[in-house]
Design an enzyme around this catalytic site. Structure first.
Site, PDB file in Angstrom:
ATOM      1  N   ASP A  69      80.446  16.859  -1.513  1.00  0.00           N
ATOM      2  CA  ASP A  69      79.573  17.584  -2.440  1.00  0.00           C
ATOM      3  C   ASP A  69      79.055  16.547  -3.427  1.00  0.00           C
ATOM      4  OD1 ASP A  69      78.512  18.949  -4.583  1.00  0.00           O
ATOM      5  OD2 ASP A  69      80.139  20.424  -4.687  1.00  0.00           O
ATOM      6  N   GLY A  81      70.032  25.203  -2.786  1.00  0.00           N
ATOM      7  CA  GLY A  81      70.518  23.987  -2.141  1.00  0.00           C
ATOM      8  C   GLY A  81      71.154  23.007  -3.110  1.00  0.00           C
ATOM      9  N   ASP A  86      69.744  21.102  -5.276  1.00  0.00           N
ATOM     10  CA  ASP A  86      69.114  21.225  -6.600  1.00  0.00           C
ATOM     11  C   ASP A  86      69.877  22.253  -7.456  1.00  0.00           C
ATOM     12  OD1 ASP A  86      67.268  20.936  -8.615  1.00  0.00           O
ATOM     13  OD2 ASP A  86      65.596  21.891  -7.559  1.00  0.00           O
TER      14      ASP A  86
HETATM   15  N1  AR6 Z   1      75.959  18.130  -1.911  1.00  0.00           N
HETATM   16  C1  AR6 Z   1      75.348  17.445  -0.913  1.00  0.00           C
HETATM   17  N2  AR6 Z   1      74.420  17.981  -0.108  1.00  0.00           N
HETATM   18  C2  AR6 Z   1      74.093  19.285  -0.323  1.00  0.00           C
HETATM   19  C3  AR6 Z   1      74.665  20.062  -1.343  1.00  0.00           C
HETATM   20  C4  AR6 Z   1      75.647  19.441  -2.163  1.00  0.00           C
HETATM   21  N3  AR6 Z   1      76.264  20.094  -3.145  1.00  0.00           N
HETATM   22  N4  AR6 Z   1      74.113  21.315  -1.289  1.00  0.00           N
HETATM   23  C5  AR6 Z   1      73.245  21.318  -0.271  1.00  0.00           C
HETATM   24  N5  AR6 Z   1      73.209  20.101   0.322  1.00  0.00           N
HETATM   25  P1  AR6 Z   1      67.998  21.328   0.204  1.00  0.00           P
HETATM   26  P2  AR6 Z   1      65.289  20.180   0.553  1.00  0.00           P
HETATM   27  C6  AR6 Z   1      72.423  19.622   1.472  1.00  0.00           C
HETATM   28  O1  AR6 Z   1      67.533  22.638   0.701  1.00  0.00           O
HETATM   29  O2  AR6 Z   1      65.299  20.472   1.994  1.00  0.00           O
HETATM   30  C7  AR6 Z   1      65.537  23.511  -3.424  1.00  0.00           C
HETATM   31  O3  AR6 Z   1      65.408  24.885  -3.683  1.00  0.00           O
HETATM   32  C8  AR6 Z   1      71.866  20.639   2.426  1.00  0.00           C
HETATM   33  O4  AR6 Z   1      72.864  21.039   3.338  1.00  0.00           O
HETATM   34  O5  AR6 Z   1      68.900  21.284  -0.975  1.00  0.00           O
HETATM   35  O6  AR6 Z   1      64.797  18.824   0.085  1.00  0.00           O
HETATM   36  C9  AR6 Z   1      64.616  22.669  -4.293  1.00  0.00           C
HETATM   37  O7  AR6 Z   1      64.380  23.242  -5.555  1.00  0.00           O
HETATM   38  C10 AR6 Z   1      70.763  19.832   3.104  1.00  0.00           C
HETATM   39  O8  AR6 Z   1      71.297  19.044   4.163  1.00  0.00           O
HETATM   40  O9  AR6 Z   1      66.741  20.336  -0.168  1.00  0.00           O
HETATM   41  C11 AR6 Z   1      63.378  22.606  -3.465  1.00  0.00           C
HETATM   42  O10 AR6 Z   1      62.543  23.714  -3.686  1.00  0.00           O
HETATM   43  C12 AR6 Z   1      70.299  18.868   2.019  1.00  0.00           C
HETATM   44  O11 AR6 Z   1      71.266  18.988   0.969  1.00  0.00           O
HETATM   45  C13 AR6 Z   1      63.864  22.610  -2.044  1.00  0.00           C
HETATM   46  O12 AR6 Z   1      65.130  23.263  -2.086  1.00  0.00           O
HETATM   47  C14 AR6 Z   1      68.924  19.178   1.464  1.00  0.00           C
HETATM   48  O13 AR6 Z   1      68.700  20.585   1.421  1.00  0.00           O
HETATM   49  C15 AR6 Z   1      64.081  21.226  -1.499  1.00  0.00           C
HETATM   50  O14 AR6 Z   1      64.424  21.305  -0.147  1.00  0.00           O
END
Ligand code: AR6
Length: 182
Positions: free
Chosen positions: A16, A38, A40
Site C-alpha cells: 500500500d 483508487g 488518489d
Molecule cells: N497503493 C498502491 N496502489 C494502489 C493503491 C494503494 N493504496 N490503491 C489503488 N492502487 P487508480 P488511475 C492501484 O484507479 O488508473 C482516481 O479516481 C490500483 O490497483 O488509482 O491512474 C483519480 O482521481 C491500480 O493498479 O489510478 C483519477 O480520477 C493503480 O493503483 C483516476 O482515479 C492505479 O489505479 C486515475 O486513474
C-alpha cells in the site's frame, strides 16, 4: 526484485503506497487535482486534509505533468501528483503521456532534492491502461531517466495486487535480458 541502473536501484514490491517511507510517493491524480477513488482516494484519506488544501491552491495539472505538495500525515515528506492518460485505444498519444507522467514526476523529485520515490501503477486502474503495456512504458521510462540523471538512489514500484506485481516482475526481467544482450 530489483535492478541497478547507474547509481539508482529500481525495485518492485507489493504493498500500500500510503505506508511507504520513501522521501516522496507519487499519486495517480486527475487533472483537476480534485481527489477521487483508487490510490488518489487512499492517499488523501491517509494524508489528511492539508494535502487537498495545497492541491486547491495549485489548481490543476494537465495529463503528463506533475506537481508537488507536502506529505501531510504520511511518512513520505512529499507527494508528487501526476496525471496519467485516460486510455482509449492507444492511438491518442497515451504512450507518450504515460511516459511523460513518469518522467516529469522524476524531474520534480530532482528539483526538490528527493532521493527516494515510490510509484503506483499510473493509469492502470480507473483510467484503463492495459497493465502489461503500461508496465513496459513505466519501467523503460524510469530506467532511461536513471541512466541519464544522478541524484535519485531509490525508485520503487508499489503494486497493489499479486497479479500486478507478477506482471511488473516479468516486464523487468524481460527488460534486463534485453539490456544484457545489447
Ligand atoms: N497503493 C498502491 N496502489 C494502489 C493503491 C494503494 N493504496 N490503491 C489503488 N492502487 P487508480 P488511475 C492501484 O484507479 O488508473 C482516481 O479516481 C490500483 O490497483 O488509482 O491512474 C483519480 O482521481 C491500480 O493498479 O489510478 C483519477 O480520477 C493503480 O493503483 C483516476 O482515479 C492505479 O489505479 C486515475 O486513474
Amino acid at each position: 526484485m530489483s535492478a541497478k541502473v547507474g547509481k539508482t536501484i529500481i525495485s518492485i514490491v507489493r504493498g500500500d503506497i500510503t505506508e511507504e517511507d520513501t522521501d516522496a510517493i507519487v499519486n495517480a491524480a486527475n487533472s483537476k487535482l480534485a481527489g477521487g477513488g483508487g490510490v488518489d482516494g487512499a492517499i488523501h484519506r491517509a494524508g489528511g486534509p492539508a494535502i487537498m488544501e495545497e492541491c486547491r491552491k495549485i489548481g490543476g495539472c494537465p495529463a503528463g505533468e506533475a506537481v508537488v505538495t507536502s506529505g501531510g500525515n504520511l511518512k513520505a515528506r512529499h507527494i508528487i501528483h501526476t496525471v496519467g492518460p485516460i486510455y482509449r485505444d492507444g492511438r491518442h498519444g497515451e504512450r507518450e503521456l504515460l511516459a511523460n507522467a513518469y518522467r516529469n514526476s522524476l524531474k520534480r523529485a530532482l528539483e526538490n532534492g528527493i532521493k527516494s520515490i515510490a510509484f503506483p501503477s499510473i493509469s492502470t486502474g480507473a483510467y484503463g491502461y492495459p497493465i502489461r503495456e503500461a508496465s513496459r512504458i513505466a519501467l523503460q521510462t524510469v530506467m532511461g531517466f536513471a541512466e541519464e540523471h544522478e541524484g535519485i538512489t531509490t525508485i520503487r514500484f508499489v503494486l497493489f495486487s499479486d497479479r500486478d506485481l507478477g506482471i511488473y516482475r516479468e516486464t523487468l526481467a524481460n527488460l534486463r535480458n534485453i539490456n544484457r544482450k545489447c
